[in-house]
Motif scaffolding. Structure first.
Motif, PDB file in Angstrom:
ATOM      1  N   THR A  55       0.955  -0.720   0.252  1.00 51.47           N
ATOM      2  CA  THR A  55      -0.121  -0.440   0.089  1.00 51.47           C
ATOM      3  C   THR A  55       0.984   1.437   0.085  1.00 51.47           C
ATOM      4  O   THR A  55       1.876   1.333   0.466  1.00 51.47           O
ATOM      5  N   PRO A  56       0.868   2.428  -0.855  1.00 49.97           N
ATOM      6  CA  PRO A  56       1.745   2.938  -0.519  1.00 49.97           C
ATOM      7  C   PRO A  56       1.802   4.351   0.153  1.00 49.97           C
ATOM      8  O   PRO A  56       0.250   4.178   1.291  1.00 49.97           O
ATOM      9  N   GLY A  65       1.769   6.155  -6.266  1.00 48.94           N
ATOM     10  CA  GLY A  65       0.726   6.031  -5.347  1.00 48.94           C
ATOM     11  C   GLY A  65       1.705   6.654  -3.758  1.00 48.94           C
ATOM     12  O   GLY A  65       1.108   7.276  -3.647  1.00 48.94           O
ATOM     13  N   TRP A  66       3.252   6.083  -4.371  1.00 47.68           N
ATOM     14  CA  TRP A  66       4.060   6.857  -2.974  1.00 47.68           C
ATOM     15  C   TRP A  66       4.474   8.246  -3.229  1.00 47.68           C
ATOM     16  O   TRP A  66       4.655   8.798  -4.456  1.00 47.68           O
ATOM     17  N   HIS A  67       4.539   8.630  -2.391  1.00 42.22           N
ATOM     18  CA  HIS A  67       5.177   9.762  -1.905  1.00 42.22           C
ATOM     19  C   HIS A  67       7.169   9.481  -1.745  1.00 42.22           C
ATOM     20  O   HIS A  67       7.026   8.866  -0.214  1.00 42.22           O
ATOM     21  N   VAL A  68       8.021   9.863  -2.866  1.00 43.21           N
ATOM     22  CA  VAL A  68       9.377   9.365  -2.679  1.00 43.21           C
ATOM     23  C   VAL A  68       9.953  10.742  -2.645  1.00 43.21           C
ATOM     24  O   VAL A  68      10.333  11.473  -3.373  1.00 43.21           O
ATOM     25  N   THR A  69      11.007  10.662  -1.671  1.00 40.22           N
ATOM     26  CA  THR A  69      12.054  10.964  -1.755  1.00 40.22           C
ATOM     27  C   THR A  69      13.194  10.639  -2.005  1.00 40.22           C
ATOM     28  O   THR A  69      13.790   9.016  -1.320  1.00 40.22           O
ATOM     29  N   GLY A  70      14.249  11.495  -3.074  1.00 43.91           N
ATOM     30  CA  GLY A  70      15.144  10.043  -3.262  1.00 43.91           C
ATOM     31  C   GLY A  70      16.561  10.660  -3.661  1.00 43.91           C
ATOM     32  O   GLY A  70      16.555  11.532  -3.501  1.00 43.91           O
ATOM     33  N   VAL A 116       2.331  12.652 -10.745  1.00 40.38           N
ATOM     34  CA  VAL A 116       3.540  11.535 -10.074  1.00 40.38           C
ATOM     35  C   VAL A 116       4.594  12.902 -10.173  1.00 40.38           C
ATOM     36  O   VAL A 116       4.733  12.683  -8.847  1.00 40.38           O
ATOM     37  N   ALA A 117       4.858  14.004 -10.762  1.00 39.71           N
ATOM     38  CA  ALA A 117       6.097  14.387 -10.385  1.00 39.71           C
ATOM     39  C   ALA A 117       5.558  15.441  -9.189  1.00 39.71           C
ATOM     40  O   ALA A 117       6.746  15.355  -7.839  1.00 39.71           O
TER      41      ALA A 117
END
Length: 213
Positions: free
Chosen positions: A33-34, A55-60, A82-83
């Motif tokens: 689950t995101p 659907g994930w909120h991602v820190t790269g 998405v961005a």
């Protein structure tokens, strides 16, 4: 390799690792689950972008400014929904400071460091994990030198699933999977996937979970 070495490597070619997500990332994480995710050593962002599209909120985070510039350019080409879920940070995985509450997912893919540095980075990653969260570690396995193809040829930066479990002993994580997996690669010597070379790279894959609060 230091950050300048990686800057030079990324600057020398377009999409060093390709645009598609790593196959093990897809296999292990597609059903989650995101939530909020951290991609350590994100490179040009292929795995982070795939997560954000799901659907994930991602820190790269990566210590190559050149790689992150390329990730930013790729992000600009994505749909806004998405961005908007992607954040890029320049930094060192060994000095990670997690936000309060941590992350639901921490991904460490092909972060090949000497043992002491690897241990530091993985423990930082584990400490960044929220209750109920997943930590996925994937990298070039030590046996790749004799039995596989591609990846670094320096045994000092290769590891095994048992190494990862030893690095994280005492951090309160439950082992879901710890295994060596074979990944078909093309004709090039890196870890770009696909192609028709008919050869396998050997990866170490470890998936762990933190118990719910």
């Amino acid at each position: 390799m230091d950050s300048q070495d990686w800057d030079d490597r990324y600057a020398a070619s377009e999409l060093v690792w390709g645009a598609e997500p790593n196959r093990w990332v897809v296999r292990e994480l597609a059903g989650l689950t995101p939530g909020h995710a951290l991609d350590l050593a994100a490179g040009e962002g292929r795995n982070a972008i795939w997560l954000a599209a799901r659907g994930w909120h991602v820190t790269g985070l990566d210590f190559s400014a050149v790689a992150l510039e390329r990730a930013e350019r790729l992000t600009a080409e994505l749909p806004d929904e998405v961005a908007d879920r992607l954040t890029w940070r320049h930094g060192d995985a060994r000095a990670l400071e997690a936000p309060a509450g941590g992350y639901d997912l921490v991904l460490v893919a092909y972060l090949q460091l000497p043992a002491e540095d690897r241990r530091t980075a993985l423990r930082r990653a584990a400490d960044a994990l929220a209750p109920g969260g997943t930590l996925l570690v994937v990298g070039h396995d030590l046996t790749n030198l004799a039995e596989g193809v591609g990846g670094p040829q320096d045994p000092a930066v290769l590891f095994t699933p048992d190494d990862v479990l030893a690095d994280l002993a005492g951090h309160g994580l439950r082992t879901v999977r710890a295994e060596r997996v074979h990944r078909p690669v093309g004709a090039d010597p890196g870890h770009r996937e696909g192609g028709t070379g008919g050869r396998d790279a050997i990866d170490a894959l470890v998936r762990l979970e933190r118990g719910a609060a």
